[in-house]
Design an enzyme around this catalytic site. Structure first.
Site, mmCIF file in Angstrom:
data_model
loop_
_atom_site.group_PDB
_atom_site.id
_atom_site.type_symbol
_atom_site.label_atom_id
_atom_site.label_comp_id
_atom_site.label_asym_id
_atom_site.label_seq_id
_atom_site.Cartn_x
_atom_site.Cartn_y
_atom_site.Cartn_z
ATOM 1 N N HIS A 127 0.844 -1.199 0.000
ATOM 2 C CA HIS A 127 0.000 0.000 0.000
ATOM 3 C C HIS A 127 0.886 1.259 0.000
ATOM 4 O O HIS A 127 0.687 2.164 -0.800
ATOM 5 C CB HIS A 127 -0.908 -0.046 1.239
ATOM 6 C CG HIS A 127 -1.712 1.184 1.481
ATOM 7 N ND1 HIS A 127 -3.075 1.233 1.277
ATOM 8 C CD2 HIS A 127 -1.369 2.421 1.921
ATOM 9 C CE1 HIS A 127 -3.523 2.430 1.582
ATOM 10 N NE2 HIS A 127 -2.502 3.176 1.976
ATOM 11 N N GLU A 128 1.857 1.294 0.909
ATOM 12 C CA GLU A 128 2.697 2.500 1.002
ATOM 13 C C GLU A 128 3.560 2.683 -0.250
ATOM 14 O O GLU A 128 3.711 3.792 -0.737
ATOM 15 C CB GLU A 128 3.565 2.474 2.268
ATOM 16 C CG GLU A 128 2.782 2.457 3.579
ATOM 17 C CD GLU A 128 1.740 3.559 3.701
ATOM 18 O OE1 GLU A 128 1.887 4.618 3.065
ATOM 19 O OE2 GLU A 128 0.734 3.348 4.422
ATOM 20 N N HIS A 174 1.605 4.298 -2.951
ATOM 21 C CA HIS A 174 1.323 5.733 -2.842
ATOM 22 C C HIS A 174 2.264 6.562 -3.717
ATOM 23 O O HIS A 174 1.945 7.687 -4.072
ATOM 24 C CB HIS A 174 1.424 6.202 -1.380
ATOM 25 C CG HIS A 174 0.131 6.076 -0.643
ATOM 26 N ND1 HIS A 174 -1.067 6.491 -1.167
ATOM 27 C CD2 HIS A 174 -0.161 5.593 0.588
ATOM 28 C CE1 HIS A 174 -2.037 6.261 -0.295
ATOM 29 N NE2 HIS A 174 -1.525 5.712 0.781
ATOM 30 N N GLU A 198 -6.225 6.491 -1.815
ATOM 31 C CA GLU A 198 -6.099 5.381 -0.854
ATOM 32 C C GLU A 198 -6.625 4.075 -1.450
ATOM 33 O O GLU A 198 -6.075 3.004 -1.177
ATOM 34 C CB GLU A 198 -6.837 5.710 0.449
ATOM 35 C CG GLU A 198 -6.210 6.839 1.249
ATOM 36 C CD GLU A 198 -4.792 6.530 1.717
ATOM 37 O OE1 GLU A 198 -4.437 5.340 1.867
ATOM 38 O OE2 GLU A 198 -4.012 7.493 1.905
ATOM 39 N N ASP A 201 -4.596 0.661 -1.820
ATOM 40 C CA ASP A 201 -5.079 -0.624 -1.297
ATOM 41 C C ASP A 201 -5.066 -1.685 -2.394
ATOM 42 O O ASP A 201 -4.625 -2.813 -2.191
ATOM 43 C CB ASP A 201 -6.522 -0.495 -0.775
ATOM 44 C CG ASP A 201 -6.572 0.062 0.638
ATOM 45 O OD1 ASP A 201 -5.540 0.048 1.332
ATOM 46 O OD2 ASP A 201 -7.671 0.497 1.069
HETATM 47 ZN ZN LIG Z 1 -2.487 5.203 2.437
#
Ligand SMILES: [Zn+2]
Length: 672
Positions: A520-521, A524, A580, A584
């Site tokens: 997830h990070e 980003h 987000e 995900d």
């Molecule tokens: Zn996030």
């Protein structure tokens, strides 16, 4: 009721994106107010609702207590960490444990002062009133202009917010940023005509603020008038603040203005003197985070409103700092029911003292937590998982069929240069060298001195440029982060535990937990916000026109998938949550890919743990607030919807057309 926190450390405006909304809510296992779960005694088929199926025991056994907004895997770990840390620091105060790390001694000195309730009671409101006098003494707009510098450095409230931000177009440089102050209600829409939840909240606050004001010496009439003025100003500010959706666009903060233009737009305030006091010079350019607020500042701050603005500042400050004063003052504001018996009461006082003291020493507490509780083996293992995932991400980028070679190269450069932070930082910010607690003074005066030292230190590096090594998440915080301006990912020690991670858990389970968090990070860096920053953290377009258009088209499918889904009496905003949701989606997919490269991957374990990390009970009111402001989708949707996008999920659990978790292949979305 939401409690305003003291503003220490506000002077660094970080645009870091976090893994989970960070509304810290203390869990409790009693009470009956929960209405958020659909789970009842009958078994939910996993093919129909995977989240409910995996978490049904937990959902059945967990009840929100009164005044508890949410309980989740995050808050459960947080509660455990807070208890552990408080026990350790209590032992240190009692002399049975040695304070081993830097910063601990200063923290203990302050914690001791917060625990000395008798002294705090004896000091009463006097320490606060000395500061409030500075607000009362403002008698003209010129006076207000003159205190902006001093108030900003001391962490006192102002009807504007001045902080430091890394220049988005030159990440070697700092800039000052002017923004609207935060408003009291969760979102500007709560102030709109006919918003009943807003009206209800205002009534509650009116009561609590009136009680607070009369406790510190105002008459009932004075208090009533001040509270009325407070809401008049807060509502005016709200009208010019960003909506959740606007605030989620990071590039939207970058609006450089000449300082002369700022002054001439505001008309009623001159910032030049304040700037000089804050950073020792008048900069040519500052960033205006919210131009609409700048345009409207003269409607908020003017001769006619001066008394109201002062009342807003007065109440804001008293409310933020009441926890550092006497029991009577802290209670007047919170109106919390006292515990039933003396033991519980004592425990509560200690917990509050700990929480409020630790608020000012987050870095020191984080380093202590990391050094004491994160095992070397865990750190090594998670580092290895992260490396696996970064190289898989690069492999996948090479194979993407909708990007040109040039854009692919630039994307891979971002991955190759990404800074990875795991566990805890190896040093504390420089101001810890100068922090000392004066036990002769009040707890309140010490709190103010600490805030000032922190803020001074942040502003003093204005001309030196940013320190890219600083961590933006504390090691004892259950969260994870990507910082687009540092191109760094951060996994603090606190999240490296069950259910996210455990050294003894299988790789399958760990990839479904921390693996998906890491993915997830990483993602980003390539979501709708991250895609606008290059590998050095600069707002700079590294895409070809066609490639970016293709990316936006894919992002739109994610917006469409979430937009308008009904949840807990509200609706998901697809645009607010797009970055987000992309993180995900690709995070889960990359973690799955990394797992499939391992020996004997167990996809059932992987998907089950993914759903387990999202277990959450939340009050409907809080859930509705988050739908307006939180860039993360509701936990249950984060768990279920991303699964429906994966073919492997369908095959692992035999999901068929007609099942609740089924999504036809042509309706599935993914960006990366
Ligand atoms: Zn996030």
């Amino acid at each position: 009721m939401y409690k305003r926190k003291i503003s220490a450390l506000i002077s660094l405006l970080a645009i870091v994106v976090l893994f989970s909304s960070c509304g810290k809510t203390s869990p409790s296992q009693t009470g009956t107010s929960d209405t958020s779960s659909t789970a009842d005694t009958k078994t939910v088929r996993l093919q129909d609702d995977f989240y409910e199926h995996v978490n049904q025991e937990w959902l059945k056994g967990t009840t929100l207590g009164d005044d508890v907004e949410a309980i989740s895997a995050f808050t459960e770990i947080d509660e455990k960490i807070t208890t552990t840390l408080q026990n350790d620091f209590d032992k240190m105060l009692a002399g049975s444990l040695e304070p081993t790390t830097q910063g601990t001694t200063q923290f203990l000195d302050f914690y001791q002062m917060m625990l000395d309730v008798d002294k705090r009671n004896k000091d009463g409101a006097a320490p606060l009133l000395t500061y409030l006098e500075k607000v009362e003494n403002i008698s003209s707009l010129e006076d207000l202009s003159n205190v902006i510098g001093e108030f900003t450095i001391s962490g006192m409230p102002l009807p504007m917010n001045i902080s430091i931000i890394i220049d988005m177009k030159n990440s070697e440089k700092n800039l000052l940023v002017l923004d609207s102050p935060s408003i009291l209600l969760p979102d500007k829409s709560y102030y709109e005509e006919g918003n009943q939840e807003g009206q209800k909240k205002i009534k509650e606050y009116e009561k609590s603020y009136s009680r607070l004001l009369t406790t510190i010496g105002k008459t009932e009439d004075e208090a009533a008038a001040m509270v009325k003025n407070y809401f008049k100003i807060d509502k005016l500010i709200a009208q010019s603040t960003k909506s959740g959706e606007e605030a989620s666009d990071l590039a939207g903060y970058y609006n450089p203005y000449a300082i002369s233009d700022v002054n001439s737009t505001i008309k009623t305030i001159d910032f030049s003197k304040a700037m000089e006091e804050i950073i020792g010079e008048v900069p040519e350019t500052i960033i205006v985070a919210n131009p609409k607020f700048l345009e409207n500042m003269h409607l908020i701050i003017n001769e006619e409103n001066l008394q109201s603005v002062k009342d807003w500042m007065y109440i804001d400050f008293a409310s933020q700092s009441s926890d550092y004063l006497s029991e009577e003052i802290a209670k007047a504001e919170s109106d919390e029911a006292a515990a039933d018996n003396a033991d519980d009461y004592d425990k509560e006082i200690k917990r509050k003292a700990y929480e409020n003291a630790s608020e000012l020493f987050q870095e020191a507490i984080g380093v202590y937590y990391g050094q004491t509780y994160l095992g070397e083996e865990a750190k090594k293992d998670v580092t290895q998982m992260t490396e696996n995932m970064i190289s898989l991400y690069a492999e996948r980028l090479k194979e993407v069929d909708w990007l040109s070679e040039k854009t692919k190269e630039n994307a891979i450069k971002k991955l190759d240069t990404m800074v990875v932070q795991i566990g805890y930082p190896d040093h504390l910010p420089a101001y810890y060298d100068h922090l000392s607690i004066d036990t002769e003074k009040s707890a309140f005066d010490n709190m103010m001195a600490i805030q000032k030292a922190v803020n001074q230190s942040q502003f003093s590096v204005y001309s030196e440029g940013p320190n890219r090594k600083e961590w933006t998440t504390h090691a004892h915080e259950v969260n994870a982060a990507y910082d687009p301006q540092a191109n760094s990912i951060c996994f603090p020690a606190a999240i490296l535990q069950d259910p996210f991670y455990h050294v003894e858990h299988s790789r399958s389970k760990n990839y479904g937990g921390i693996g998906a968090v890491i993915g997830h990070e990483l993602s980003h860096a390539f979501d709708t916000n991250g895609a606008k920053f290059d590998e050095k953290g600069n707002l700079h377009n590294w895409w070809t026109k066609e490639d970016y258009e293709a990316f936006e088209k894919k992002a739109q499918t994610v917006i469409d998938q979430f937009d308008g889904i009904e949840f807990s009496g509200g609706k998901v905003n697809g645009k607010l949550t797009v970055s987000e949701n992309i993180a995900d989606s690709s995070g889960l997919s990359i973690a799955l890919g990394a797992l499939k490269k391992e020996k004997e991957p167990n996809l059932e374990e992987f998907f089950t743990n993914w759903a387990a990390i999202w277990r959450k009970k939340i009050s409907p009111e809080t859930s509705q607030e988050l739908l307006l402001v939180d860039p993360h989708s509701p936990s249950k949707l984060r768990a279920n919807i991303q699964l429906t996008n994966l073919e492997d999920f369908h095959t692992t659990f035999g999901i068929k057309e007609g099942d609740g978790m089924y999504l036809a292949p042509e309706e599935r979305t993914s960006v990366w």
